[in-house]
Design an enzyme around this catalytic site. Structure first.
Site, mmCIF file in Angstrom:
data_model
loop_
_atom_site.group_PDB
_atom_site.id
_atom_site.type_symbol
_atom_site.label_atom_id
_atom_site.label_comp_id
_atom_site.label_asym_id
_atom_site.label_seq_id
_atom_site.Cartn_x
_atom_site.Cartn_y
_atom_site.Cartn_z
ATOM 1 N N ASP A 7 0.824 -1.207 0.000
ATOM 2 C CA ASP A 7 0.000 0.000 0.000
ATOM 3 C C ASP A 7 0.858 1.257 0.000
ATOM 4 O O ASP A 7 1.928 1.308 0.607
ATOM 5 C CB ASP A 7 -0.888 -0.029 1.251
ATOM 6 C CG ASP A 7 -1.777 1.189 1.361
ATOM 7 O OD1 ASP A 7 -2.662 1.336 0.496
ATOM 8 O OD2 ASP A 7 -1.592 1.985 2.298
ATOM 9 N N GLU B 197 1.133 -0.571 -5.124
ATOM 10 C CA GLU B 197 0.204 0.519 -5.390
ATOM 11 C C GLU B 197 1.053 1.778 -5.490
ATOM 12 O O GLU B 197 1.398 2.399 -4.483
ATOM 13 C CB GLU B 197 -0.829 0.660 -4.272
ATOM 14 C CG GLU B 197 -1.874 1.719 -4.611
ATOM 15 C CD GLU B 197 -2.440 2.456 -3.404
ATOM 16 O OE1 GLU B 197 -3.422 3.175 -3.575
ATOM 17 O OE2 GLU B 197 -1.877 2.329 -2.305
#
Length: 718
Positions: free
Chosen positions: A404, A457
């Site tokens: 993330d 990401e």
């Protein structure tokens, strides 16, 4: 030497810097001398672990201090204590030697220990003939660390720990403890300030919120049955495999009758068959690590090594992964090394100093999330995170990690105004310490776990995110294609009459589609915080919204790149997603919603079964435009191909007009079988089509294009 009054007082109040120097058994010129603190005892007799009586000790202080000579050499001891009519046994933790050794010290200090999770934390072991729990925690600036828990009435005086000065690790073996004992660390900072009780950074389990204690367990499970699944992924190149990911928030996919979280076993019974039926190859969970705040969705974790207690015991998560693997489904985890919350029981100022984070908030604080940033340049911190990645792959057999907020790690000025960040030594904005950490993590994970994948990401144009480290890249296997998601959703929100002016929102992505190994994400981030659902983003009336969504899914599954769809969007959830409730499963009773679900199932089937649609997802040779410039009619067409596979033509009509007699250029004459039509009646469409296929001659075919629809044709060669 007999300790003085000050030393005795320090022993009794738990403030002695080195309790092992005085407690336990010590050999001297006069024999073996034993000293122990046994609160409440009036008499105490020393025994070996085998039960041999070694001698009576004398109570020398009302605080429970006992001393005396015993027979035999220095060895682990247990005491038979008595007071009045009561008697009990106490095994002396201070009579045991250390568990960690010099090699651990060397590797921990160097930051190269790749099995820290076998050494730090709480481990149920047999040590010098006794069963118990070994506690170890890194707190290099602490004056004193004690382990407290339900086994010692949370009394820090009972179990102060041994300091390993070379590494800053504190350890203690506490005999006779078993599983599911609650504990924390009491840490006295360098200035003498007692910190809030800290959960174990390496805890393998934790209490369910709002409680925050760590729990003693063995992580993972003893027996697995997923050898075939793991062997398959270890033997293939994932870039050339069909990968279709169903993204799930475990707490809100569904709830039980009492509106509580489903257990991992219940999720295994319901979620795995559902995913298998839909044809997804992987389940990706939003972070399952322990976290105190439900609306953080797990992205603000205080227990990186502990599956959340919301769904039952950690072994339940291992059973879920094993069950998914036996059914042929991989399990990916969202992983959050970008930041951590500042809850008092967590990592923030862990030993009274900025240990895991930066002292200067210009380096160590995220204004967007009010969270701290790990100090990636500190080798022990980087090692803590690298080991966590290895832990999930080794102990829970996860197939990969989606990392993330990578962009927030790569740039020192991420979401900061001038003056709110500090440039790197070269004067730039790059966070080279984070770069080196990400490279180290990917190298370690890929080296240790054949078949694993990592997915970044990363929302900027940082070069080489999914390129190998030895070629100067970050070493990820894949990268989320955020540009595809933003551009195409913007296009689908436009009224079809205006789409002709924004044709490049579909075509531009192919300029860079093979610069990285991409995953196409329609993730949770697109259906929260006022963004509505995917269905709600589509333009037009209700019928057109469904048609647009089906056409969009068809375009996405035909587009180069692996696929990711957030839960609920497979049946066109109408409401925005909320972590506080289950999906709107009643919508499946409506034909339009169930039609979308049938479409997603068939898209996964053709994507999996036709190599042309997946085998060159990440390579330019797998894609060729057939129609790229028909902006006036908002038509797109391309060819997907792979060596040894029949090519597949994908064509999308992004207007509500039926286009009959449309000329479609094709590279091969002969029959092209219609393998998918998003306007089919079974999906809720109008049923316009081509009677099962088209025939190409002289380099093209005449095609009927249904309204707001995507078609796929496979060349059969005859």
């Amino acid at each position: 030497m007999k300790p003085g009054k000050a030393a005795i007082a320090a022993l009794l109040d738990g403030s002695h810097a080195d309790p092992f120097s005085l407690l336990g058994a010590h050999e001297g010129p006069k024999g073996t001398f034993a000293r122990a603190i046994l609160p409440g005892a009036e008499t105490a007799e020393a025994h070996s672990l085998a039960g041999d009586a070694l001698g009576l000790l004398t109570r020398t202080h009302d605080g429970g201090l006992f001393e005396g000579f015993i027979t035999g050499p220095r060895q682990p001891l247990k005491y038979r204590c008595a007071a009045g009519d009561h008697a009990w046994w106490v095994t002396d933790p201070y009579s045991f030697g250390p568990v960690l050794g010099p090699m651990d010290d060397y590797l921990i200090a160097e930051g190269s220990h790749l099995r820290l999770f076998d050494k730090l934390g709480a481990h149920l072991i047999t040590h010098e003939g006794a069963r118990g729990v070994h506690f170890a925690v890194w707190a290099p600036n602490a004056r004193l660390v004690s382990v407290v828990g339900d086994f010692n009435d949370w009394d820090h005086r009972r179990h102060p720990m041994r300091h390993r000065a070379d590494t800053g690790v504190w350890e203690l073996f506490v005999p006779d403890l078993g599983e599911w004992r609650a504990y924390k660390y009491r840490i006295v900072g360098p200035d003498g300030t007692v910190q809030p009780l800290k959960a174990d950074p390496f805890a393998f389990a934790a209490e369910i919120r709002p409680k925050t204690a760590s729990l003693t367990i063995n992580p993972g499970k003893p027996k697995w049955g997923d050898e075939a699944h793991r062997a398959h992924w270890a033997s293939v190149d994932p870039r050339r495999q069909p990968i279709s990911i169903y993204e799930v928030h475990a707490g809100s996919w569904d709830r039980d009758a009492g509106d509580w979280f489903l257990t991992w076993d219940r999720l295994a019974e319901e979620l795995i068959p559902y995913v298998v039926d839909l044809g997804f190859t992987h389940i990706e969970f939003l972070p399952v690590s322990e976290h105190p705040y439900d609306p953080s969705w797990g992205y603000q974790t205080t227990g990186l090594y502990a599956p959340t207690a919301r769904h039952g015991d950690p072994e339940g998560f291992a059973r879920f992964v094993d069950g998914a693997h036996r059914a042929g489904v991989g399990v990916l985890l969202d992983w959050v090394p970008a930041h951590f919350p500042t809850d008092a029981h967590g990592l923030a100022r862990f030993d009274g100093t900025a240990l895991y984070e930066h002292e200067d908030p210009r380096l160590g604080f995220h204004p967007d999330w009010n969270t701290a940033i790990y100090n990636f340049g500190r080798r022990e911190v980087a090692s803590y995170l690298v080991n966590n990645a290895l832990f999930w792959a080794e102990r829970y057999h996860v197939d990969g990690l989606r990392v993330d907020a990578v962009a927030s790690m790569l740039y020192r000025d991420y979401s900061r105004a001038a003056g709110e960040w500090i440039p790197n030594p070269e004067g730039g904005r790059e966070n080279w310490e984070a770069v080196e950490f990400l490279r180290a993590m990917n190298k370690a994970l890929y080296a240790s776990t054949p078949g694993v994948m990592t997915i970044a990401e990363e929302s900027t144009s940082w070069p080489g995110v999914s390129q190998p480290v030895h070629e100067g890249g970050l070493g990820f296997g894949f990268k989320w294609n955020m540009g595809f998601m933003h551009d195409t959703l913007k296009y689908m929100a436009r009224d079809p009459i205006h789409r002709c002016h924004h044709h490049d929102e579909i075509t531009f992505g192919l300029v860079y589609a093979f610069s990285e190994n991409f995953v196409l994400p329609l993730s949770h981030d697109e259906v929260v915080h006022g963004k509505g659902s995917l269905l709600g983003k589509m333009s037009g009336d209700d019928w057109q919204q469904f048609a647009n969504l089906r056409a969009y899914y068809g375009l996405m599954w035909g587009y180069p790149g692996k696929k990711l769809l957030f839960m609920g969007q497979e049946f066109a959830q109408r409401r925005e997603w909320s972590e506080a409730r289950a999906l709107d499963w009643d919508l499946r009773k409506a034909p339009a919603h169930e039609g979308v679900r049938h479409l997603v199932r068939d898209l996964n089937r053709v994507y999996r079964d036709l190599p042309a649609l997946h085998a060159r997802d990440c390579e330019g040779e797998g894609f060729a435009w057939l129609v790229v410039d028909d902006a006036a009619r908002s038509v797109f067409a391309w060819l997907r191909q792979a060596p040894g596979a029949a090519p597949v033509a994908v064509i999308s009509n992004m207007t509500p007009a039926v286009r009959e007699g449309y000329h479609l250029p094709l590279p091969h004459d002969g029959r092209w079988r219609e393998v998918l039509n998003t306007d089919a009646a079974i999906y809720g469409g109008s049923g316009v089509g081509n009677l099962g296929g088209i025939t190409a001659a002289n380099g093209g075919a005449t095609v009927t294009l249904p309204p707001l629809a995507t078609l796929m044709f496979e060349w059969t060669g005859s």
